[in-house]
Design a protein around this motif. Sequence first.
Motif, short mmCIF file in Angstrom:
data_model
loop_
_atom_site.label_atom_id
_atom_site.label_comp_id
_atom_site.label_asym_id
_atom_site.label_seq_id
_atom_site.Cartn_x
_atom_site.Cartn_y
_atom_site.Cartn_z
N PHE A 39 0.82 -1.21 0.00
CA PHE A 39 0.00 0.00 0.00
C PHE A 39 0.85 1.26 0.00
N VAL A 40 1.92 1.28 0.80
CA VAL A 40 2.78 2.46 0.85
C VAL A 40 3.41 2.73 -0.51
N LYS A 41 3.91 1.70 -1.16
CA LYS A 41 4.51 1.88 -2.49
C LYS A 41 3.49 2.43 -3.48
N PHE A 42 2.31 1.83 -3.51
CA PHE A 42 1.26 2.26 -4.44
C PHE A 42 0.86 3.71 -4.17
N CYS A 43 0.60 4.04 -2.92
CA CYS A 43 0.10 5.37 -2.58
C CYS A 43 1.16 6.44 -2.80
N GLU A 44 2.43 6.15 -2.47
CA GLU A 44 3.50 7.11 -2.71
C GLU A 44 3.62 7.45 -4.19
N ASP A 45 3.46 6.45 -5.04
CA ASP A 45 3.61 6.65 -6.48
C ASP A 45 2.38 7.30 -7.13
N LYS A 46 1.20 7.07 -6.56
CA LYS A 46 -0.03 7.45 -7.25
C LYS A 46 -0.82 8.61 -6.63
N HIS A 47 -0.66 8.84 -5.34
CA HIS A 47 -1.56 9.77 -4.65
C HIS A 47 -0.83 10.88 -3.91
N GLU A 48 -1.55 11.96 -3.70
CA GLU A 48 -1.07 13.07 -2.88
C GLU A 48 -1.94 13.14 -1.62
N ASN A 49 -1.72 14.13 -0.82
CA ASN A 49 -2.51 14.35 0.40
C ASN A 49 -2.48 13.13 1.32
N SER A 102 -0.44 -8.39 19.51
CA SER A 102 -0.86 -7.01 19.26
C SER A 102 0.28 -6.27 18.57
N ILE A 103 -0.06 -5.48 17.59
CA ILE A 103 0.95 -4.71 16.87
C ILE A 103 0.38 -3.33 16.58
N GLU A 104 1.25 -2.33 16.69
CA GLU A 104 0.87 -0.96 16.39
C GLU A 104 1.67 -0.53 15.16
N LYS A 105 0.98 -0.04 14.15
CA LYS A 105 1.61 0.38 12.90
C LYS A 105 1.21 1.82 12.61
N LYS A 106 2.21 2.64 12.29
CA LYS A 106 1.97 4.00 11.82
C LYS A 106 2.19 3.96 10.31
N ILE A 107 1.13 4.23 9.56
CA ILE A 107 1.19 4.12 8.10
C ILE A 107 0.76 5.44 7.48
N ILE A 108 1.51 5.89 6.47
CA ILE A 108 1.21 7.15 5.78
C ILE A 108 0.61 6.83 4.42
N LEU A 109 -0.68 7.15 4.28
CA LEU A 109 -1.42 6.90 3.04
C LEU A 109 -2.44 8.02 2.83
N CYS A 110 -3.07 8.02 1.65
CA CYS A 110 -4.18 8.93 1.39
C CYS A 110 -5.46 8.34 2.00
N GLU A 111 -6.52 9.10 1.97
CA GLU A 111 -7.79 8.65 2.57
C GLU A 111 -8.31 7.36 1.95
N ASP A 112 -8.32 7.27 0.62
CA ASP A 112 -8.82 6.06 -0.04
C ASP A 112 -7.99 4.84 0.31
#
Length: 114
Positions: A17-27, A41-51
């Motif tokens: 998802f990170v690879k796809f969103c970095e290449d395709k989306h802004e915001n 239990s795992i905690e993940k901080k992920i940077i993506l767009c809303e979709d």
Amino acid sequence: MTEEKFQKEILTLEKFFVKFCEDKHENRYAKIYNLEYKEFSIEKKIILCEDCHNTISYSFDRLKGCPHEIKPKCRQCPNPCYEKTKWKSLAKIMRYSGLRLGLINIKKKLKIKF
């Protein structure tokens, strides 16, 4: 599914998802996911767009609800739990990122040998 398999699946989804969103989306923005599975239990901080956040959240929910003790690949599952529209969206992301991440790995290996 084992806790190790669950963690591996989470990391795979995140990477794709990170690879796809970095290449395709802004915001894009960071969101923290607290994922629990059995005793794990795992905690993940992920940077993506809303979709992409919506789609990965849906994917995490499907993964947590997988009824198989030995998890098959989703595309080979006899009883898929994804809605068709969500599955098509996920397949597009996996296809795009899989190709690019595979090429990145090949480039890294070639640089090491030379």
